[in-house]
Design an enzyme around this catalytic site. Structure first.
Site, mmCIF file in Angstrom:
data_model
loop_
_atom_site.group_PDB
_atom_site.id
_atom_site.type_symbol
_atom_site.label_atom_id
_atom_site.label_comp_id
_atom_site.label_asym_id
_atom_site.label_seq_id
_atom_site.Cartn_x
_atom_site.Cartn_y
_atom_site.Cartn_z
ATOM 1 N N LYS A 25 0.838 -1.207 0.000
ATOM 2 C CA LYS A 25 0.000 0.000 0.000
ATOM 3 C C LYS A 25 0.870 1.252 0.000
ATOM 4 O O LYS A 25 1.606 1.511 0.948
ATOM 5 C CB LYS A 25 -0.882 0.042 1.242
ATOM 6 C CG LYS A 25 -1.830 1.234 1.225
ATOM 7 C CD LYS A 25 -2.449 1.514 2.582
ATOM 8 C CE LYS A 25 -1.764 2.607 3.358
ATOM 9 N NZ LYS A 25 -1.837 3.939 2.748
ATOM 10 N N GLY B 247 7.517 5.041 7.517
ATOM 11 C CA GLY B 247 6.675 6.216 7.719
ATOM 12 C C GLY B 247 7.050 6.929 9.001
ATOM 13 O O GLY B 247 8.199 6.861 9.460
ATOM 14 N N SER B 248 6.069 7.583 9.594
ATOM 15 C CA SER B 248 6.334 8.430 10.760
ATOM 16 C C SER B 248 6.421 7.593 12.049
ATOM 17 O O SER B 248 5.902 6.475 12.113
ATOM 18 C CB SER B 248 5.215 9.457 10.895
ATOM 19 O OG SER B 248 3.986 8.779 11.063
ATOM 20 N N GLY C 63 4.186 4.436 13.147
ATOM 21 C CA GLY C 63 4.989 3.236 13.435
ATOM 22 C C GLY C 63 4.616 2.613 14.772
ATOM 23 O O GLY C 63 4.545 1.383 14.910
ATOM 24 N N GLU D 30 10.742 1.435 9.658
ATOM 25 C CA GLU D 30 11.719 2.467 9.270
ATOM 26 C C GLU D 30 11.034 3.795 9.489
ATOM 27 O O GLU D 30 10.120 4.157 8.747
ATOM 28 C CB GLU D 30 12.092 2.305 7.783
ATOM 29 C CG GLU D 30 12.872 1.043 7.469
ATOM 30 C CD GLU D 30 14.311 1.092 7.931
ATOM 31 O OE1 GLU D 30 14.721 2.078 8.582
ATOM 32 O OE2 GLU D 30 15.042 0.129 7.649
ATOM 33 N N CYS E 61 14.156 10.812 5.321
ATOM 34 C CA CYS E 61 14.220 10.460 6.734
ATOM 35 C C CYS E 61 15.614 10.680 7.302
ATOM 36 O O CYS E 61 15.778 11.127 8.422
ATOM 37 C CB CYS E 61 13.788 9.013 6.908
ATOM 38 S SG CYS E 61 14.645 7.901 5.788
ATOM 39 N N GLU F 41 11.507 16.672 13.890
ATOM 40 C CA GLU F 41 11.868 16.379 12.497
ATOM 41 C C GLU F 41 11.099 17.334 11.581
ATOM 42 O O GLU F 41 9.883 17.215 11.449
ATOM 43 C CB GLU F 41 11.487 14.930 12.164
ATOM 44 C CG GLU F 41 11.900 14.543 10.763
ATOM 45 C CD GLU F 41 11.363 13.175 10.328
ATOM 46 O OE1 GLU F 41 10.233 12.828 10.677
ATOM 47 O OE2 GLU F 41 12.097 12.480 9.610
HETATM 48 P P1 NAD Z 1 2.940 8.367 7.693
HETATM 49 O O1 NAD Z 1 3.360 7.571 8.864
HETATM 50 O O2 NAD Z 1 1.891 9.398 7.894
HETATM 51 O O3 NAD Z 1 2.391 7.433 6.528
HETATM 52 C C1 NAD Z 1 3.183 6.383 5.992
HETATM 53 C C2 NAD Z 1 2.261 5.300 5.471
HETATM 54 O O4 NAD Z 1 1.588 4.682 6.563
HETATM 55 C C3 NAD Z 1 1.166 5.782 4.541
HETATM 56 O O5 NAD Z 1 0.970 4.820 3.534
HETATM 57 C C4 NAD Z 1 -0.045 5.879 5.464
HETATM 58 O O6 NAD Z 1 -1.270 5.784 4.767
HETATM 59 C C5 NAD Z 1 0.176 4.708 6.382
HETATM 60 N N1 NAD Z 1 -0.397 4.815 7.719
HETATM 61 C C6 NAD Z 1 -0.628 5.929 8.455
HETATM 62 N N2 NAD Z 1 -1.112 5.597 9.670
HETATM 63 C C7 NAD Z 1 -1.178 4.242 9.712
HETATM 64 C C8 NAD Z 1 -1.562 3.295 10.708
HETATM 65 N N3 NAD Z 1 -2.005 3.676 11.925
HETATM 66 N N4 NAD Z 1 -1.479 1.977 10.408
HETATM 67 C C9 NAD Z 1 -1.016 1.554 9.219
HETATM 68 N N5 NAD Z 1 -0.639 2.408 8.228
HETATM 69 C C10 NAD Z 1 -0.717 3.739 8.484
HETATM 70 O O7 NAD Z 1 4.283 8.987 7.124
HETATM 71 P P2 NAD Z 1 4.458 9.973 5.884
HETATM 72 O O8 NAD Z 1 4.038 11.339 6.331
HETATM 73 O O9 NAD Z 1 3.868 9.370 4.675
HETATM 74 O O10 NAD Z 1 6.041 9.927 5.675
HETATM 75 C C11 NAD Z 1 6.912 10.777 6.323
HETATM 76 C C12 NAD Z 1 7.589 10.076 7.479
HETATM 77 O O11 NAD Z 1 8.212 8.872 7.011
HETATM 78 C C13 NAD Z 1 8.704 10.893 8.078
HETATM 79 O O12 NAD Z 1 8.651 10.828 9.484
HETATM 80 C C14 NAD Z 1 9.958 10.217 7.585
HETATM 81 O O13 NAD Z 1 11.082 10.405 8.382
HETATM 82 C C15 NAD Z 1 9.536 8.799 7.510
HETATM 83 N N6 NAD Z 1 10.394 8.040 6.594
HETATM 84 C C16 NAD Z 1 11.255 7.102 7.098
HETATM 85 C C17 NAD Z 1 12.113 6.408 6.261
HETATM 86 C C18 NAD Z 1 13.089 5.392 6.787
HETATM 87 O O14 NAD Z 1 13.543 4.554 6.006
HETATM 88 N N7 NAD Z 1 13.431 5.392 8.059
HETATM 89 C C19 NAD Z 1 12.089 6.668 4.907
HETATM 90 C C20 NAD Z 1 11.206 7.611 4.426
HETATM 91 C C21 NAD Z 1 10.352 8.282 5.280
#
Ligand code: NAD
Length: 463
Positions: free
Chosen positions: A162, A213-214, A218, A235, A269, A366
């Site tokens: 997804k 993601g965030s 996470g 991650e 990130c 961040e």
């Molecule tokens: P986000 O956490 O809002 O969303 C990421 C994904 O998770 C999306 O597909 C979203 O629809 C889904 N999601 C959101 N809440 C969820 C839940 N409760 N259960 C399951 N899925 C859920 O993050 P974002 O705003 O899309 O991305 C930015 C963040 O990602 C930043 O904090 C960045 O540092 C991090 N990031 C980390 C890495 C890494 O490898 N460590 C790489 C890229 C981005």
């Protein structure tokens, strides 16, 4: 969406915005619960055969890699339109995804023999977990998906993927293209909002959740996975420090540090999120970084020579504005930029913030955008403590002409990657992951492959 190898339409859709204009330019499918069930069901059925033949998996990953290389001109414009990055960077990302698929096709791994005596012969094997639920963010939709697809499929798992609701299109197209290679059901793609992610993590079928993601999301993923003891790789975010030592010529490192922070408009990130400089060098470093910021061409991805695109989405745009305003209200100075650009879309001027202090939001949180605080320090031991005084621990860098001295500082950083005189140097063979709240587990390298396996001991009694 692609479910069981079939292009699957949905009753509902949601708009996808081009961040360079702020306008909706396409509709994306909105997956229902029944369709998600069908995707997991297809993945589960496909896994029965997919796990049997490793050499075939390696060959198909090679073919998939070739498909990616051949699809740059189809995927890059889509990625650019929904993500905002310049066209050449979008093309690099498609190409990069192909490199990751190739890497995992070629990686040599063998069972480890742990016993061979009169009694028995025993090996440690790596077995696939089953179906993987993979969830990705909006900053690098394709390459971050490839970090999951390549090792998960190589190990013998199947997947339901997804993408972020802000950037679903290039991922859906990529999966459609890769389904010309993989047997049906091996790689499925669904799209929808955060709610769909929650359904995925609560679903009984996947045995592993691979999430990028965030930190906040996470933690929810980890909690949801715990009830079913699903394996997780997380991650998450970062607040990477770059520490400049006192022997550095600011003019010589400014360009590298600038791009370590501003690549992808700061939406990485592991980008540099705060720069610590010796007090006596603060003004010189700030000036050298501001000079870089002044040279950068920002614009729509299609414009000739453009280096920085917009911020990807409205909430993130508002957040960067808020953090910069907070720093300026608190007495710091914007030596370059400092505000949104006067044009449509989510463009924010590349911003260098001088005289910031720990305790300011843009230093402690961040920012994930094109604004970089520079913070003076007096004592090296003290600044190492400040660099580590955070819940984050993704990566960090140390800059010096004396690499031994810099390495000694890097050794003290509490983070998954500590670079010396570099930042953002990432590669398929390097394990990538975070300490503390920046993540659980790693991706890439043989470690990233292991993360999609469970250990099985094969013990054969000799007599
Ligand atoms: P986000 O956490 O809002 O969303 C990421 C994904 O998770 C999306 O597909 C979203 O629809 C889904 N999601 C959101 N809440 C969820 C839940 N409760 N259960 C399951 N899925 C859920 O993050 P974002 O705003 O899309 O991305 C930015 C963040 O990602 C930043 O904090 C960045 O540092 C991090 N990031 C980390 C890495 C890494 O490898 N460590 C790489 C890229 C981005």
């Amino acid at each position: 969406m692609t479910i069981a190898g079939e292009a699957t339409p949905t009753a509902g859709t949601f708009g996808v915005i081009n961040p360079a204009t702020g306008e909706v330019f396409a509709q994306a499918p909105d997956c229902t619960k029944e369709q998600l069930d069908a995707a997991f069901d297809a993945a589960q059925k496909a896994q029965i055969d997919w796990k049997k033949d490793e050499e075939k998996r390696r060959q198909l990953l090679r073919d998939a890699s070739a498909k990616m290389f051949a699809s740059v001109s189809e995927l890059a414009p889509l990625l650019m339109s929904e993500q905002g990055k310049p066209m050449d960077k979008a093309a690099e990302e498609v190409f990069g995804a192909g490199i990751w698929l190739q890497y995992y096709a070629d990686l040599e791994v063998a069972p480890l023999q742990i016993q061979d005596d009169g009694n028995a012969i025993a090996h440690v094997h790596r077995r696939p977990m089953g179906v993987v639920a993979a969830i990705t963010p909006w900053n690098f939709p394709l390459i971050l998906a490839s970090w999951k697809i390549a090792p998960a499929l190589r190990a013998g798992n199947t997947m339901v993927l997804k993408p972020s609701p802000y950037t679903p299109l290039a991922t859906l197209k990529m999966v459609e293209i890769l389904n010309e290679v993989f047997p049906s059901g091996v790689l499925n793609a669904v799209s929808g909002g955060d709610e769909l992610g929650k359904w995925m993590t609560a679903h009984p079928t996947p045995r592993k959740v691979s999430f990028t993601g965030s930190v906040n999301a996470g933690k929810h993923v980890a909690a949801a996975a715990a009830t079913d003891l699903k394996r997780v790789t997380l991650e998450l975010g970062g607040n990477d420090p770059a520490i400049i030592l006192d022997d550095v010529d600011p003019a010589a490192v400014a360009e590298k540090i600038f791009w370590g922070a501003f690549a992808n408009s700061g939406q990485i990130c592991s980008a540099i999120k705060r720069v610590y400089v010796p007090e006596a060098m603060h003004d010189q470093v700030v000036e050298a970084l501001a000079e870089q910021a002044g040279k950068v061409k920002m614009g729509e991805g299609t414009e000739e020579g453009v280096q920085l695109g917009p911020i990807n989405n409205a909430p993130q745009f508002e957040r960067v504005k808020e953090l910069v305003k907070d720093a300026l209200d608190g007495g710091a100075t914007a030596v370059a930029g400092g505000a949104a650009a006067d044009r449509p879309g989510y463009f924010f001027q590349p911003t260098i913030i001088a005289g910031a202090t720990d305790g300011t939001r843009i230093v402690d949180e961040e920012q994930f955008g094109p604004a970089l605080p520079v913070i003076p320090y007096r004592d090296l031991d003290d600044v190492i403590g400040r660099a580590n005084a955070t819940h984050f621990g993704l990566s960090g860098s140390v800059w010096s002409n004396d690499t031994e001295r810099a390495s000694a500082v890097a050794d003290q950083l509490e983070c998954g990657t500590a670079w010396v005189n570099a930042h953002l140097a990432l590669a398929p063979h390097q394990p990538f992951g975070g300490f503390k709240w920046s993540g659980v587990g790693v991706e890439n390298g043989p470690w990233g492959l292991d993360a999609f396996t469970d250990i099985q001991v094969r013990y054969n009694q000799k007599s």
